[in-house]
Design a protein around this motif. Structure first.
Motif, PDB file in Angstrom:
ATOM      1  N   VAL A  15       0.866  -1.176   0.000  1.00  0.00           N
ATOM      2  CA  VAL A  15       0.000   0.000   0.000  1.00  0.00           C
ATOM      3  C   VAL A  15       0.903   1.227   0.000  1.00  0.00           C
ATOM      4  N   ILE A  16       0.612   2.190  -0.834  1.00  0.00           N
ATOM      5  CA  ILE A  16       1.411   3.414  -0.889  1.00  0.00           C
ATOM      6  C   ILE A  16       0.858   4.421   0.119  1.00  0.00           C
ATOM      7  N   PHE A  17       1.724   4.967   0.929  1.00  0.00           N
ATOM      8  CA  PHE A  17       1.334   5.929   1.949  1.00  0.00           C
ATOM      9  C   PHE A  17       1.851   7.313   1.576  1.00  0.00           C
ATOM     10  N   ASP A  18       1.083   8.322   1.931  1.00  0.00           N
ATOM     11  CA  ASP A  18       1.543   9.688   1.745  1.00  0.00           C
ATOM     12  C   ASP A  18       2.668   9.989   2.730  1.00  0.00           C
ATOM     13  N   ALA A  19       3.530  10.908   2.360  1.00  0.00           N
ATOM     14  CA  ALA A  19       4.606  11.367   3.230  1.00  0.00           C
ATOM     15  C   ALA A  19       4.399  12.859   3.453  1.00  0.00           C
ATOM     16  N   PRO A  20       3.569  13.235   4.420  1.00  0.00           N
ATOM     17  CA  PRO A  20       3.248  14.652   4.625  1.00  0.00           C
ATOM     18  C   PRO A  20       4.492  15.506   4.843  1.00  0.00           C
TER      19      PRO A  20
ATOM     20  N   GLY B  18       4.590   9.278   9.883  1.00  0.00           N
ATOM     21  CA  GLY B  18       4.259   8.316   8.831  1.00  0.00           C
ATOM     22  C   GLY B  18       5.322   8.163   7.766  1.00  0.00           C
ATOM     23  N   LEU B  19       6.493   8.753   7.974  1.00  0.00           N
ATOM     24  CA  LEU B  19       7.536   8.700   6.949  1.00  0.00           C
ATOM     25  C   LEU B  19       8.176   7.317   6.843  1.00  0.00           C
ATOM     26  N   ALA B  20       8.309   6.613   7.955  1.00  0.00           N
ATOM     27  CA  ALA B  20       8.856   5.257   7.902  1.00  0.00           C
ATOM     28  C   ALA B  20       7.922   4.342   7.116  1.00  0.00           C
ATOM     29  N   ALA B  21       6.622   4.492   7.342  1.00  0.00           N
ATOM     30  CA  ALA B  21       5.657   3.676   6.592  1.00  0.00           C
ATOM     31  C   ALA B  21       5.696   4.029   5.109  1.00  0.00           C
ATOM     32  N   ALA B  22       5.809   5.311   4.789  1.00  0.00           N
ATOM     33  CA  ALA B  22       5.829   5.734   3.384  1.00  0.00           C
ATOM     34  C   ALA B  22       7.063   5.200   2.663  1.00  0.00           C
ATOM     35  N   THR B  23       8.234   5.290   3.304  1.00  0.00           N
ATOM     36  CA  THR B  23       9.444   4.806   2.642  1.00  0.00           C
ATOM     37  C   THR B  23       9.447   3.282   2.562  1.00  0.00           C
ATOM     38  N   THR B  24       8.943   2.609   3.581  1.00  0.00           N
ATOM     39  CA  THR B  24       8.908   1.142   3.547  1.00  0.00           C
ATOM     40  C   THR B  24       7.963   0.645   2.457  1.00  0.00           C
ATOM     41  N   ALA B  25       6.813   1.284   2.320  1.00  0.00           N
ATOM     42  CA  ALA B  25       5.869   0.886   1.266  1.00  0.00           C
ATOM     43  C   ALA B  25       6.468   1.135  -0.115  1.00  0.00           C
ATOM     44  N   THR B  26       7.163   2.249  -0.281  1.00  0.00           N
ATOM     45  CA  THR B  26       7.807   2.541  -1.569  1.00  0.00           C
ATOM     46  C   THR B  26       8.910   1.520  -1.851  1.00  0.00           C
ATOM     47  N   TRP B  27       9.713   1.198  -0.819  1.00  0.00           N
ATOM     48  CA  TRP B  27      10.772   0.183  -0.962  1.00  0.00           C
ATOM     49  C   TRP B  27      10.174  -1.152  -1.399  1.00  0.00           C
ATOM     50  N   ALA B  28       9.075  -1.550  -0.775  1.00  0.00           N
ATOM     51  CA  ALA B  28       8.446  -2.830  -1.122  1.00  0.00           C
ATOM     52  C   ALA B  28       8.010  -2.845  -2.585  1.00  0.00           C
ATOM     53  N   GLY B  29       7.576  -1.716  -3.093  1.00  0.00           N
ATOM     54  CA  GLY B  29       7.170  -1.630  -4.492  1.00  0.00           C
ATOM     55  C   GLY B  29       8.320  -1.815  -5.462  1.00  0.00           C
ATOM     56  N   LEU B  30       9.559  -1.641  -4.982  1.00  0.00           N
ATOM     57  CA  LEU B  30      10.737  -1.833  -5.830  1.00  0.00           C
ATOM     58  C   LEU B  30      11.147  -3.303  -5.927  1.00  0.00           C
TER      59      LEU B  30
END
Length: 201
Positions: free
Chosen positions: A69-74, A152-164
């Motif tokens: 799931v992609i999360f926003d990074a406010p 929520g930045l850790a969740a956003a970067t982890t979700a983006t990493w998983a997409g790679l």
């Protein structure tokens, strides 16, 4: 030592002599799993075999389910290792907890790639990289600057990493006392699969 409801597995560092490594792995193979957070009986036997001053650390391990799931990074922009321009953008923004050579290895794809980073106020404020990767899977390594935690930045970067890593089994682990990291796992909806125990001499 990885402990799950259906069994245990282990890995031994390269600096452990072969005969001792075999004894440790045999102990784990013949041991019985324990409930999450409770040390398995073989842990103490392994600690005695290692001798000397041995520290024990532990924590939960999760599997990252596809699709992520992609999360926003406010207040931040998330950059990715699959865009060479992103590596050059963050190169001069090395966080103080990264050594120069490690940072270059990460950005040049020699160690720790793929990665995702959140940038805010012209500084890298969160990183998710790949500290361990084998043909069977990869593990997330996550760091967030103290002043930017809880956003929520850790969740956003982890979700983006998983997409790679779309066709790779992905894992996320943390220590028992790192409650903020466990909250990241909950926010991402990760499934707990067991508990990791580490013996360090």
């Amino acid at each position: 030592m990885g402990v799950a409801a259906d069994g245990m597995t282990a890995a031994v560092g390269r600096d452990v002599p072969g005969a001792l490594a075999s004894r440790l792995l045999d102990l784990v193979a013949g041991g019985a799993p324990s409930p999450p957070g409770q040390p398995p009986e073989v842990l103490e036997q392994c600690r005695v075999l290692l001798g000397g001053t041995t520290t024990v650390s532990s924590g939960p391990c999760y599997v990252v389910p596809p699709p992520p799931v992609i999360f926003d990074a406010p207040g931040a922009v998330v950059l990715r290792s699959d865009d060479p321009a992103h590596a050059e953008r963050v190169r001069p923004l090395r966080p103080p907890n990264w050594a120069s050579d490690e940072w270059d290895d990460l950005l040049d794809g020699r160690d720790g790639a793929p990665w995702a980073m959140a940038v805010a106020d012209e500084q890298v404020v969160a990183v998710c990289h790949t500290p361990r990767r084998t043909p069977d899977g990869a593990e997330a390594g996550v760091w967030t600057a103290p002043a930017f935690r809880g956003r929520g930045l850790a969740a956003a970067t982890t979700a983006t990493w998983a997409g790679l890593l779309p066709r790779t089994r992905l894992f996320y682990s943390t220590s028992a006392d790192n409650h903020s990291s466990q909250r990241v796992a909950a926010r991402l909806g990760l499934r707990a699969i067991g508990w990791l125990w580490k013996l360090t001499r």
